[in-house]
Design a protein around this motif. Structure first.
Motif, PDB file in Angstrom:
ATOM      1  N   ASN A  19      11.711   2.169  36.945  1.00 55.77           N
ATOM      2  CA  ASN A  19      12.704   3.239  36.832  1.00 55.77           C
ATOM      3  C   ASN A  19      13.474   3.142  35.511  1.00 55.77           C
ATOM      4  N   SER A  20      12.778   3.504  34.443  1.00 54.60           N
ATOM      5  CA  SER A  20      13.372   3.488  33.109  1.00 54.60           C
ATOM      6  C   SER A  20      12.650   4.567  32.315  1.00 54.60           C
ATOM      7  N   ALA A  21      13.048   4.726  31.077  1.00 51.49           N
ATOM      8  CA  ALA A  21      12.381   5.722  30.238  1.00 51.49           C
ATOM      9  C   ALA A  21      10.881   5.469  30.204  1.00 51.49           C
ATOM     10  N   ARG A  47       9.184   6.615  33.548  1.00 56.50           N
ATOM     11  CA  ARG A  47       9.257   8.045  33.827  1.00 56.50           C
ATOM     12  C   ARG A  47       8.392   8.875  32.889  1.00 56.50           C
ATOM     13  N   GLU A  48       7.898   8.257  31.799  1.00 56.56           N
ATOM     14  CA  GLU A  48       7.110   9.017  30.814  1.00 56.56           C
ATOM     15  C   GLU A  48       5.931   9.772  31.421  1.00 56.56           C
ATOM     16  N   PRO A  98       5.804  13.958  33.874  1.00 59.59           N
ATOM     17  CA  PRO A  98       5.490  15.364  33.555  1.00 59.59           C
ATOM     18  C   PRO A  98       3.986  15.641  33.500  1.00 59.59           C
TER      19      PRO A  98
END
Lengths: 430, 358
Positions: free
Chosen positions: A174-176, A179-180, A183
């Motif tokens: 749960n970090s950048a 999450r990349e 999408p």
């Protein structure tokens, strides 16, 4: 143990006003050998350093100019990463490789302003493939969205071309970083008709009880993992505990090294992961490495990481950096290149299969070329599977291409939005 | 000798109750302020500003804020990291929603938003005390971080959940974003720190501060002599959160430039600021500065010494750094359980009597 010589960076950062003319080529390493992500940070840093040492020992540097290495410990912490960046930015660093998506996001605007190239190989901000916005940031040969798309293409292949009605769970850090891929996986889900369940694991990731409870309840057909550091072995252990079929559990390339599967023992047998490069030590370069670096006692760290997947990745990263430096020397006709020249070398880098073979790494990585408009390389990756009995990773597919049109379209949207937010006029640098 | 008090007479109550009643202290303070505002901007360079001085200034504001809550009002709080995150996200939302708003107002408004949130989470303090309150504020920490990572509105629906600060200028000089120079970053943080310290010092000297301290020392007795615990506790939470929010906003906008709630404002931030307050000295303005200096500047100087000067391997240095700082904390608390501020006070007492102690 090799003492990393930091030639008076202190004095350099405090006294020197402008960049000094380099008689050496400075390759800094923002490493992390401590903290919950050290399991991944140590082999990468060792591989990166050993390859540069090899170039110094065997070839006498790049184009006759010796390489100077420095190392700065970030502990995967962005504040320390910024501190490290400040300590080296006036010391002519040719290329930064922070090995952390969080630090990459911090450094993108700063490196753009300072004119220092950054290479985020297989991590960092995906939309940096648009080199007209991110002039100083490179993420060849593959990025997260490529990886997500390669996994889906692989699964399509496994399921006779259709994922209709399947359920895929994404277990992410749960970090950048974690999450990349969301999408891309969401977009691809609309095209291919699978249901995506996203399950976040809070950093560092040792606590995953509730997440796997959810996976048991949801009964996904596949679990895709975007994990790093201590999160990986924990997840694989939890999967083994609930007897999740390991061949349906696929990690990204940052979740597929020996350090991740070994702690689980035989339970990890059959676990798959993306591979952005070859594995094992069956490449001619390892003979040179043994001769010039290992046997000579010039290795970084403790020397027992040689040949692991992440060691190979560090080596690969260093190899790409060295090739870019050679390219820069060729373009500008100077041996002692500056960071700005290095950027030109990276923007015009061309890796062919012949070149890879020449370097002692035949078919190790994909052939690709970089251009000003596309900093992303080819995006192809392979799938590797862990054999717990033999204790090795085996490549089970050839290079799989991602859905590049979709990814470029999404990357354009994201990078143009970034340009608008930050008053950047997209253009190539010359 | 150093503290020459002979001839330092006070002729009015105002003179007697000023912050620095001793002439030597007062002039030292003026010299320090002059140095910080006039000399430092000339000599500071990028590395010193970005790695040591700016984080020190920002964390000193956070320590000031927490010190009001814990040191002056006796309300134990472990939610500092969460409140800093509120400041950071509030400033981010303000900066993106109102691009023309001056950054100074953005930061002050972020502090006010944090004050409101702090009062909200301070409400349980009316019923619970001590460790139980610490657990309640710990819940605030986890809840706020959870909120900021799960609610896309707070990070403007960016795909990765990172927030990044756009460039903002004061008098045409960029103070946030990559173009901000070391001096401008230093100056804005220094101004906020001096203003915060001035505010904290004067509030704690005034009637509000005395109600806080009365609550801290014995709440029932305070209530009997007419202190309203509701107002005292909630104002302490408000002022404390205001300062913590300002430090969070500065940390995000000026120092980091980009942040992620879980990583930049996690539970370790709460502990870091708490340790600053404990080591610096509870209930002391100077203690907040000393604690921040000890925990921010100390590790960096240690790293410079071990890695850059002695050339030790970075991992060994990093591990040693943790051990040395940990050991120093223990030693400090054994030698002087009331923190660096109390140690400084003792030294001052001795200096005033020197060379003829009793």
């Amino acid at each position: 143990m090799k003492m990393t010589k930091l030639a008076a960076t202190l004095a350099a950062t405090m006294v020197v006003a402008g960049p000094t003319l380099a008689e050496t080529l400075h390759f800094p390493s923002l490493s992390y050998r401590t903290g919950p992500f050290a399991a991944g940070g140590i082999p990468f840093a060792d591989g990166y350093s050993d390859y540069l040492t090899l170039i110094n020992e065997r070839d006498g540097g790049i184009g006759g100019v010796p390489i100077r290495q420095t190392e700065c410990e970030t502990a995967y912490n962005t504040e320390r990463g910024v501190e490290c960046y400040q300590s080296i930015r006036n010391d002519n660093p040719l290329v930064l490789q922070p090995l952390s998506t969080g630090i990459t996001y911090q450094l993108i605007p700063r490196t753009m302003e300072d004119g220092i190239p950054m290479h985020t190989m297989g991590y960092g901000r995906t939309s940096a493939v648009n080199g007209e916005v991110f002039n100083w940031t490179f993420n060849y040969p593959a990025n997260y969205w490529d990886g997500a798309s390669v996994i889906i293409n692989y699964l399509l292949d496994e399921n006779d071309g259709s994922l209709e009605g399947k359920k895929i769970a994404l277990l992410y850090h749960n970090s950048a970083y974690g999450r990349e891929p969301i999408p891309t996986l969401t977009r691809l889900g609309e095209t291919h008709g699978y249901e995506l369940v996203t399950i976040g694991v809070d950093s560092p990731g040792q606590e995953q009880g509730s997440q796997w409870l959810q996976i048991r309840r949801e009964r996904p057909d596949y679990v895709v993992m975007w994990g790093w550091g201590v999160m990986n072995p924990t997840a694989i252990q939890e999967a083994a505990n609930i007897r999740f079929p390991m061949e349906n559990f696929i990690g990204v390339w940052w979740s597929g090294s020996q350090q991740d599967v070994r702690p689980v023992g035989s339970g990890a047998h059959g676990y798959k992961a993306l591979a952005m490069h070859g594995t094992g030590t069956d490449y001619p370069i390892y003979d040179d490495m043994q001769q010039y670096v290992i046997d000579a006692g010039k290795y970084a760290g403790t020397g027992d990481e040689v040949g692991t997947v992440l060691y190979s990745r560090g080596m690969y990263a260093a190899m790409l950096a060295v090739e870019a430096a050679k390219k820069a020397q060729e373009i500008h006709g100077v041996a002692a290149i500056t960071p700005a020249m290095m950027r030109d070398g990276m923007a015009n880098l061309e890796i062919t299969e012949e070149l890879m073979a020449e370097l002692g790494l035949p078919n190790f990585g994909p052939a690709f070329s970089v251009a000003c408009e596309n900093h992303g390389g080819s995006g192809a990756a392979m799938i590797q599977q862990w054999d717990a009995e033999a204790g090795e990773w085996n490549l089970i597919t050839d290079w799989i291409s991602p859905d590049r049109d979709l990814i470029m379209e999404m990357a354009m949207d994201d990078s143009v939005a970034y340009a608008a937010e930050n008053d950047i006029t997209p253009a190539c640098l010359n | 000798m150093l503290y020459r008090e002979a001839g330092d007479y006070k002729t009015s109550y105002v003179a007697d109750s000023q912050t620095f009643p001793i002439k030597f202290d007062r002039y030292g303070y003026y010299v320090l302020l002059g140095f910080a505002f006039l000399v430092m901007p000339l000599i500071i360079n990028d590395y010193w500003a970005n790695s040591i001085v700016v984080p020190f200034l920002i964390y000193a504001i956070a320590a000031l804020g927490l010190n009001i809550l814990i040191g002056y009002c006796g309300q134990l709080s472990l939610g500092t990291g969460g409140f800093m995150a509120v400041g950071a996200y509030a400033s981010y939302k303000m900066m993106t929603a109102f691009p023309d708003l001056n950054i100074i107002f953005v930061i002050i408004i972020a502090g006010m938003v944090t004050a409101c949130v702090g009062v909200l989470f301070g409400l349980p303090s009316l019923r619970i005390k001590g460790f139980y309150l610490a657990v309640a504020t710990l819940a605030a920490q986890f809840f706020l971080i959870w909120l900021f990572t799960r609610t896309a509105w707070f990070y403007n629906y960016s795909p990765t959940g990172m927030i990044s600060a756009p460039t903002r200028e004061i008098f045409g000089v960029p103070v946030t974003g990559p173009r901000a120079s070391a001096v401008s970053m230093y100056m804005i943080c220094l101004c906020f720190l001096v203003a915060s310290a001035w505010l904290a010092r004067n509030l704690t000297r005034g009637s509000l501060g005395r109600t806080w301290m009365a609550i801290r020392d014995m709440d029932i007795a305070a209530e009997i002599i007419g202190v309203n615990p509701l107002i005292a506790k909630l104002t302490a939470f408000a002022v404390s959160s205001f300062l913590v929010g300002i430090s969070g906003a500065l940390l995000f906008t000026v120092y980091l430039g980009a942040a992620e709630a879980g990583e930049a404002f996690g539970i370790d931030k709460s502990f870091l600021v708490l340790f600053m307050v404990i080591i610096g000295g509870l209930g002391s303005i100077f203690g907040a500065f000393a604690g921040a200096a000890f925990l921010i500047v100390g590790p960096v100087l240690l790293k410079l010494l071990l890695v850059n000067s002695l050339g030790w391997p970075t991992d060994l240095a990093a591990h040693l750094e943790i051990m040395i700082v940990g050991a120093l904390i223990i030693v400090f608390l054994i030698v002087e359980p009331h923190g660096i501020a109390a140690l400084w006070r003792t030294i001052k007492e001795k200096l005033r009597l020197w060379p003829f102690p009793y």
